[in-house]
Design a protein around this motif. Structure first.
Motif, PDB file in Angstrom:
ATOM      1  N   ALA A 131       9.525   8.056   1.207  1.00 11.89           N
ATOM      2  CA  ALA A 131      10.457   8.340   1.682  1.00 11.89           C
ATOM      3  C   ALA A 131      10.991   6.709   1.530  1.00 11.89           C
ATOM      4  CB  ALA A 131      10.491   8.719   3.067  1.00 11.89           C
ATOM      5  N   GLU A 132       9.886   6.234   1.482  1.00 11.61           N
ATOM      6  CA  GLU A 132      10.060   4.484   1.613  1.00 11.61           C
ATOM      7  C   GLU A 132      10.339   3.932   0.389  1.00 11.61           C
ATOM      8  OE1 GLU A 132       7.606   2.736   4.039  1.00 11.61           O
ATOM      9  OE2 GLU A 132       7.859   3.425   5.347  1.00 11.61           O
ATOM     10  N   ARG A 133       9.732   4.978  -0.662  1.00 14.96           N
ATOM     11  CA  ARG A 133       9.439   3.991  -1.991  1.00 14.96           C
ATOM     12  C   ARG A 133      10.745   5.350  -3.606  1.00 14.96           C
ATOM     13  NH1 ARG A 133       8.040  -0.119   0.176  1.00 14.96           N
ATOM     14  NH2 ARG A 133       6.014  -1.347   0.382  1.00 14.96           N
ATOM     15  N   GLY A 134      10.984   6.004  -2.611  1.00 15.58           N
ATOM     16  CA  GLY A 134      11.616   6.620  -3.336  1.00 15.58           C
ATOM     17  C   GLY A 134      10.827   7.868  -4.680  1.00 15.58           C
ATOM     18  N   GLU A 135       9.762   7.331  -4.939  1.00 10.64           N
ATOM     19  CA  GLU A 135       8.544   7.885  -5.828  1.00 10.64           C
ATOM     20  C   GLU A 135       7.380   7.529  -5.229  1.00 10.64           C
ATOM     21  OE1 GLU A 135       8.253   7.069  -9.774  1.00 10.64           O
ATOM     22  OE2 GLU A 135       9.456   5.308  -9.942  1.00 10.64           O
ATOM     23  N   LEU A 136       6.104   8.628  -5.790  1.00  5.92           N
ATOM     24  CA  LEU A 136       4.944   8.325  -5.706  1.00  5.92           C
ATOM     25  C   LEU A 136       4.687   7.103  -6.496  1.00  5.92           C
ATOM     26  CD1 LEU A 136       2.729   8.163  -3.916  1.00  5.92           C
ATOM     27  CD2 LEU A 136       1.580   9.944  -4.691  1.00  5.92           C
ATOM     28  N   LEU A 137       4.472   5.735  -6.619  1.00  7.98           N
ATOM     29  CA  LEU A 137       4.115   4.855  -7.505  1.00  7.98           C
ATOM     30  C   LEU A 137       2.522   5.113  -7.687  1.00  7.98           C
ATOM     31  CD1 LEU A 137       6.008   1.744  -5.748  1.00  7.98           C
ATOM     32  CD2 LEU A 137       6.678   3.839  -7.944  1.00  7.98           C
ATOM     33  N   HIS A 138       2.453   5.072  -9.350  1.00  8.09           N
ATOM     34  CA  HIS A 138       1.021   4.502  -9.678  1.00  8.09           C
ATOM     35  C   HIS A 138       0.520   3.818  -9.031  1.00  8.09           C
ATOM     36  CE1 HIS A 138       2.593   5.241 -13.259  1.00  8.09           C
ATOM     37  NE2 HIS A 138       2.244   5.682 -13.923  1.00  8.09           N
ATOM     38  N   LEU A 139       0.607   3.061  -7.734  1.00  3.17           N
ATOM     39  CA  LEU A 139      -0.561   2.221  -7.516  1.00  3.17           C
ATOM     40  C   LEU A 139      -0.263   2.987  -6.077  1.00  3.17           C
ATOM     41  CD1 LEU A 139      -1.435  -0.355  -6.087  1.00  3.17           C
ATOM     42  CD2 LEU A 139       1.053  -1.202  -4.925  1.00  3.17           C
ATOM     43  N   TYR A 140       0.524   3.670  -5.621  1.00  2.52           N
ATOM     44  CA  TYR A 140       0.304   4.411  -4.218  1.00  2.52           C
ATOM     45  C   TYR A 140      -0.664   6.343  -4.093  1.00  2.52           C
ATOM     46  CZ  TYR A 140       2.787   1.616  -1.446  1.00  2.52           C
ATOM     47  OH  TYR A 140       2.742   0.436  -0.209  1.00  2.52           O
ATOM     48  N   GLN A 141      -0.604   6.275  -5.795  1.00  2.00           N
ATOM     49  CA  GLN A 141      -1.728   7.110  -6.063  1.00  2.00           C
ATOM     50  C   GLN A 141      -3.085   6.675  -6.500  1.00  2.00           C
ATOM     51  OE1 GLN A 141      -0.098   9.163  -9.465  1.00  2.00           O
ATOM     52  NE2 GLN A 141      -1.820  11.156  -8.555  1.00  2.00           N
TER      53      GLN A 141
END
Length: 182
Positions: free
Chosen positions: A26-36
């Motif tokens: 919701a905040e970043r638009g996608e599950l970025l590599h960093l967050y994964q």
């Protein structure tokens, strides 16, 4: 390729991680590599998201200064993922493509940067390369920005040094494939 596998689908669907995954998207638009990668530790991922959301979205520091120093830290630390994520944000904040391209030798591109931007870039260089900053340099930044924005600028530079060091320690890059299997 990252040194560790990205968190897999089953781990992301746990009761601890699933609400956080939804919030990140919701905040970043996608599950970025960093967050994964961060989601191997949901408490770390949650703290990271909370902190860096405030650093990027809630400060009084002008967006062009924020993004210029983020891009300079990425350049200095050899963090291409960080640069790839922030280049479009920097351009939306009014930083020209020419200014971004000139960052490796910004001192020679006087016409591309305002005096305040030059102070901010010099501070990013000092904090990233030498860590300690002299009173004279902080005084010049304070004279240009005031106390609050000086603290915010130092905080942004420090935060994104943390980001680039995490990314590069685990070798997280934007073109990594992610294994979606559980």
């Amino acid at each position: 390729m990252a040194h560790l596998p990205y968190a897999r689908t089953a781990a992301l669907a746990t009761p601890e991680a699933a609400p956080l995954v939804e919030r990140i998207v919701a905040e970043r638009g996608e599950l970025l590599h960093l967050y994964q990668m961060l989601l191997h530790s949901p408490p770390l991922a949650e703290g990271w998201l909370h902190y860096l959301t405030r650093v990027r979205q809630r400060l009084d520091l002008p967006g062009d200064l924020r993004e210029l120093v983020i891009m300079q830290v990425a350049h200095l630390n050899g963090a291409p993922y960080e640069a790839a994520q922030h280049a479009p944000i920097a351009e939306r904040e009014g930083v020209s493509a020419a200014a971004l391209a000139a960052l490796p030798a910004w001192q020679a591109a006087e016409d591309l940067f305002t005096p305040t931007q030059r102070l901010a870039l010099a501070l990013a260089d000092t904090m990233t390369r030498q860590v300690q900053v002299g009173a004279e340099q902080i005084g010049a930044v304070r004279a240009a920005l005031g106390e609050r924005q000086t603290v915010e600028l130092v905080g942004v530079i420090a935060a994104y040094n943390m980001v680039s060091r995490f990314l590069e320690a685990l070798h997280i890059h934007h073109d990594d494939a992610r294994d979606p299997r559980p």
